[in-house]
Write a protein that holds these residues in place. Structure first.
Motif, PDB file in Angstrom:
ATOM      1  N   SER A 479       0.860  -1.284   0.069  1.00  0.00           N
ATOM      2  CA  SER A 479      -0.138  -0.107   0.007  1.00  0.00           C
ATOM      3  C   SER A 479       0.866   1.170   0.096  1.00  0.00           C
ATOM      4  CB  SER A 479      -0.811   0.049   1.289  1.00  0.00           C
ATOM      5  OG  SER A 479      -1.495   1.225   1.466  1.00  0.00           O
ATOM      6  N   ALA A 480       0.508   2.203  -1.042  1.00  0.00           N
ATOM      7  CA  ALA A 480       1.331   3.419  -0.936  1.00  0.00           C
ATOM      8  C   ALA A 480       1.164   4.345   0.023  1.00  0.00           C
ATOM      9  CB  ALA A 480       1.082   3.967  -2.310  1.00  0.00           C
ATOM     10  N   ARG A 483       3.081   3.063   3.091  1.00  0.00           N
ATOM     11  CA  ARG A 483       4.609   3.419   2.886  1.00  0.00           C
ATOM     12  C   ARG A 483       4.630   5.203   3.241  1.00  0.00           C
ATOM     13  NH1 ARG A 483       3.889   0.716  -1.958  1.00  0.00           N
ATOM     14  NH2 ARG A 483       4.457   2.623  -3.126  1.00  0.00           N
ATOM     15  N   ASP A 507      10.431   5.374  -5.166  1.00  0.00           N
ATOM     16  CA  ASP A 507       9.473   4.518  -5.085  1.00  0.00           C
ATOM     17  C   ASP A 507       8.549   4.677  -6.277  1.00  0.00           C
ATOM     18  OD1 ASP A 507       7.746   3.480  -2.425  1.00  0.00           O
ATOM     19  OD2 ASP A 507       6.599   4.316  -4.012  1.00  0.00           O
ATOM     20  N   LYS A 508       7.793   3.613  -6.602  1.00  0.00           N
ATOM     21  CA  LYS A 508       7.170   3.593  -7.648  1.00  0.00           C
ATOM     22  C   LYS A 508       5.624   4.512  -7.634  1.00  0.00           C
ATOM     23  CE  LYS A 508       4.174  -0.577  -6.094  1.00  0.00           C
ATOM     24  NZ  LYS A 508       3.968  -1.684  -6.365  1.00  0.00           N
ATOM     25  N   ASP A 509       5.544   5.001  -6.351  1.00  0.00           N
ATOM     26  CA  ASP A 509       4.423   6.025  -6.316  1.00  0.00           C
ATOM     27  C   ASP A 509       4.976   7.480  -5.982  1.00  0.00           C
ATOM     28  OD1 ASP A 509       1.340   6.645  -5.146  1.00  0.00           O
ATOM     29  OD2 ASP A 509       2.398   7.528  -4.085  1.00  0.00           O
ATOM     30  N   VAL A 512       4.910   9.273  -2.395  1.00  0.00           N
ATOM     31  CA  VAL A 512       6.060   8.684  -1.744  1.00  0.00           C
ATOM     32  C   VAL A 512       7.530   9.463  -2.067  1.00  0.00           C
ATOM     33  CG1 VAL A 512       7.351   6.712  -0.707  1.00  0.00           C
ATOM     34  CG2 VAL A 512       4.691   6.472  -1.260  1.00  0.00           C
TER      35      VAL A 512
END
Length: 848
Positions: A479-480, A483, A507-509, A512
């Motif tokens: 879960s972003a 994180r 981070d992929k989000d 974040v």
């Protein structure tokens, strides 16, 4: 009054009658706001009866799929204006019981207010136990459950209160701040709604100081005064707020970054207007609004069409509503007896709100005493509403003749001792159950945003290093949002390291990554500079903010490269500008060095913005540097035009009628001749003429004599230095070290006509205070400066000498004996000065 400017009072729809009866007008208190004295009550309705909670419940119409439930009501609570759940689901409620007992504001000086602690002891969803947590208060206005107790606002103080013996009553009452509003001040214009935000800072509406709790100690830091009544955040920590006539605004970038550059007042990244369509659809006629006499306020059917008393907006983050409602904004409008819903969308960091209503609203009532003043997320995932429930909602300071006539004709002064808390839940078979929150890292994954926020707060408050390993592990959660919370919780525990942040920067989000950039320290400058592959606008904007804060050559070069690619993007450009105060011309030179045929469209908006900041700064040296840079560019080229266009904008307020400050140079700059020859077309020539008119030098035809600056003698220099120290410790929190003030809190001192005017006027303001409205440098401020009579004559002389000679001011010093004289003249005066009084001092008044 309690919530923001509650400028209205609503009339009952079932008795909607068109009439043309003229009533003799009562006396409006605030003459500048009084409206016409002869008032026409077009909707002459009989007095409505106050409704019990059960009767009031029948007047509600809620969007399909939802219903409303009563949580608490009178006599358990009276005149509630704010609420806050603690970790165990108990509810702190602020009761402003002294508010508007009559049209003259009776009751406001009495210590009848309280903060009650409500509990649901049998789990049926209804509060059944109330304890006066803090009693005998004068007009309390805000509460936040925190650190096992609560922050409570009782102007001018913000207290931290705690119950240590378990009886539900506060036995600890520590002062956290003494400037959280003004005792006896205008309740529509004071600090309120403290919120523990994702960045672990406590922000408040209408207040420029933020707080952080570290090892049990309240630390203060600068922020920006935002909004009027109500503050909240979304899942990513962005702050949302509102004004009485604007239902939803937000800071799209970190609010604190913009304190670094006070000239960015008109930045669109902060205080951003989100909703273009704010049309209201009340379920009954509402002619009793404060401006009901104005045809633009009401439709032909008597309903309010635009907001006039917005307050307590909320971004819904619960888990009880269907997924489509998560992230929606719910905004109370007590003057229209409704709650509006906006859907939200985001693109490239820009948030917009869409009015979901077509002919109705999420919640309406035909009970004119339904006054929703705050919306809140709850521990059960439901949406909660604070209902002040009363007839008079507008404070007496702003009552118009029209509204007074409505109140008197319809007997709406009483009752004033009712109030309710409501809960809105979906039409499901099972009532959602509240969550009791503990210092459990796993709760950072909960679907309810209130639970995640509370768990983060408890973990940070604990300072428990034993939770750090689990938090680090949480950084790899799927879960972003988990994180994101874990990252900010680690930051709150001072447990963030470069090795921990580097993966977060990739981070992929995007949210974040943006948070990682915000948290990163100077140690990570090389890593941040190397983020050349980043494409997300929000991350890049935060990167521009962070890199310009370092003031490192490599970081500045990276920002110049970034702006050469994305300078047209408002968020990125304004983010970079936050860190360029005092080095605008130097950065413009660096940026122009990046210019190519392909990137001119990206660079020019930045050059213009830098020129505009220099024009507002009113500093001759940097202004001339920008002229020299422009003159060195190709004749008539885009850089020259952009620079001159920026320098020609002399004010951050386009409506200001104040003449631009004349900037004195030692001699005529050679760049002027070069630029005059280049600026040949009509538009450019006009811009250049505006720039040239701002400059003066000895011998310039038509220029006034240069200002005479008399050096301070030894005694005056000592006063200046003493005043510098006093200013830093006493004045800078509001007016700021740079002297440009803070919007919503304190007007600017730099180049202020008040500062550079008659010293005796300044002295009177310091001794007795100044109550707004007041015009400063062409801008209106409706604020109050409290008196500072505790300062000695020498103290006052020192601080006034300081502000009259700092920031390139050339005012005369202020002598101690002059202050003593004014103090004697003002002896016995208790009231604050008004602008009109100060301007008329010494003038003879004629009597007819």
């Amino acid at each position: 009054m309690p919530p923001p400017r509650f400028p209205s009072l609503v009339l009952r729809s079932s008795l909607f009658i068109l009439a043309s009866s003229f009533l003799p007008s009562a006396q409006a208190v605030h003459q500048k706001n009084a409206g016409p004295e002869e008032v026409e009550l077009k909707f002459n309705l009989p007095p409505p009866a106050p409704l019990s909670p059960e009767e009031a419940k029948k007047t509600f119409k809620v969007e399909k799929g939802f219903h409303i439930e009563l949580v608490a009501s009178e006599p358990m609570i009276e005149s509630p204006v704010a609420m806050s759940f603690d970790a165990q689901g108990r509810l702190y409620v602020v009761e402003m019981r002294g508010y508007m007992h009559d049209l003259e504001g009776g009751g406001e000086k009495e210590p009848t207010g309280r903060v009650s602690l409500l509990e649901d002891t049998d789990g049926d969803g209804r509060m059944d136990k109330a304890t006066p947590f803090l009693d005998n208060l004068v007009m309390p206005r805000a509460v936040l459950a925190v650190n096992g107790g609560a922050l409570i606002a009782v102007p001018p103080n913000l207290y931290f209160c705690k119950d240590t013996d378990g009886d539900g009553k506060a036995d600890v009452k520590d002062v956290v701040a003494t400037d959280f509003g003004t005792l006896g001040g205008q309740p529509e214009h004071m600090a309120d709604t403290p919120v523990w935000a994702m960045d672990n800072a406590i922000w408040s509406a209408g207040y420029s100081t933020r707080f952080k709790l570290r090892s049990g100690v309240w630390q203060k830091d600068t922020g920006l005064g935002r909004g009027q009544w109500g503050l909240c955040q979304d899942d990513f920590g962005r702050l949302y707020f509102n004004y009485n006539s604007d239902m939803l605004r937000a800071d799209l970038l970190p609010t604190e970054a913009f304190t670094r550059n006070p000239l960015l007042r008109n930045a669109t990244s902060i205080n951003a207007k989100l909703a273009a369509d704010q049309t209201l659809y009340p379920s009954h006629p509402t002619p009793g609004v404060n401006r009901g006499y104005d045809p633009k306020s009401l439709r032909a059917d008597g309903t309010l069409s635009k907001p006039t008393g917005t307050c307590g907006a909320l971004i819904y983050r619960g888990d009880a509503f269907p997924a489509a409602y998560r992230g929606n904004a719910f905004v109370p409008e007590p003057c229209a007896n409704l709650v509006k819903r906006f859907t939200m969308r985001e693109k490239d960091g820009i948030v917009k709100a869409t009015n979901t209503a077509k002919t109705t609203e999420f919640l309406t009532s035909t009970d004119e005493r339904f006054r929703p003043v705050q919306a809140a997320n709850g521990p059960d995932g439901a949406l909660y509403l604070v209902d002040m429930y009363r007839g008079i909602i507008q404070h007496q300071s702003f009552l118009t003749h029209y509204l007074i006539a409505n109140i008197e004709a319809r007997k709406l002064e009483t009752p004033f001792n009712q109030g309710r808390i409501w809960r809105i839940v979906p039409d499901s078979k099972e009532r959602p159950q509240p969550v009791k929150v503990s210092k459990d890292v796993n709760l950072l994954t909960h679907a309810n945003g209130w639970v995640r926020d509370t768990a983060q707060r408890l973990l940070v408050e604990s300072g428990d290093a034993a939770t750090v390993p689990a938090l680090k592990e949480m950084l790899s959660n799927e879960s972003a949002l988990a994180r994101l919370h874990a990252l900010w919780t680690l930051d709150g525990l001072a447990a963030v390291t470069p090795d921990l942040l580097r993966p977060a920067l990739a981070d992929k989000d995007a949210q974040v990554r943006a948070a990682a950039v915000r948290i990163a320290s100077r140690d990570l400058a090389p890593d941040l500079i190397a983020l050349s592959a980043e494409k997300d606008a929000l991350v890049l904007a935060n990167l521009a903010i962070k890199l310009t804060s370092f003031n490192l050559p490599d970081a500045d070069a990276a920002v110049a490269k970034l702006l050469a690619s994305d300078g047209k993007n408002t968020l990125i450009r304004e983010g970079a500008l936050t860190g360029m105060r005092g080095r605008e011309a130097a950065f413009a030179k660096l940026l122009v060095g990046q210019l190519t045929k392909e990137n001119g469209a990206q660079i020019m908006p930045v050059v213009e913005a830098l020129g505009s900041l220099l024009a507002q700064a009113n500093k001759a040296g940097p202004f001339e540097e920008m002229l020299d840079l422009a003159a060195a560019q190709p004749q008539g080229g885009a850089v020259q035009v952009a620079a001159i266009k920026g320098l020609a904008s002399s004010s951050s307020d386009p409506k200001s009628k104040m003449p631009a400050k004349l900037l004195w140079l030692n001699a005529e700059p050679a760049s002027l001749k070069t630029l005059k020859a280049a600026m040949t077309d009509k538009s450019s020539a006009k811009l250049f003429a505006n720039v040239a008119a701002r400059l003066a030098w000895p011998g310039k035809p038509g220029a006034p004599p240069p200002p005479k600056i008399v050096p301070l003698n030894e005694a005056q220099t000592a006063l200046f230095e003493k005043g510098k120290t006093i200013y830093a410790t006493l004045c800078a929190a509001c007016h700021q070290p740079h002297g440009f003030g803070l919007d919503g809190l304190a007007p600017p001192l730099v180049d202020s006509e008040w500062v550079l005017g008659k010293p005796e006027i300044l002295t009177r303001i310091v001794l007795n205070g100044l109550a707004g409205p007041v015009k400063v440098s062409g801008r209106n401020f409706n604020l109050a400066m409290p008196p500072l009579p505790q300062l000695t004559d020498e103290d006052i002389a020192g601080v006034l000498t300081y502000i009259r000679r700092e920031w390139e001011h050339t005012g005369s010093p202020v002598e101690t004996k002059a202050v003593k004289t004014v103090r004697e003249q003002s002896k016995g005066r208790m009231a604050m000065w008004s602008e009109e009084e100060l301007k008329n001092l010494g003038k003879k008044t004629s009597s007819k």
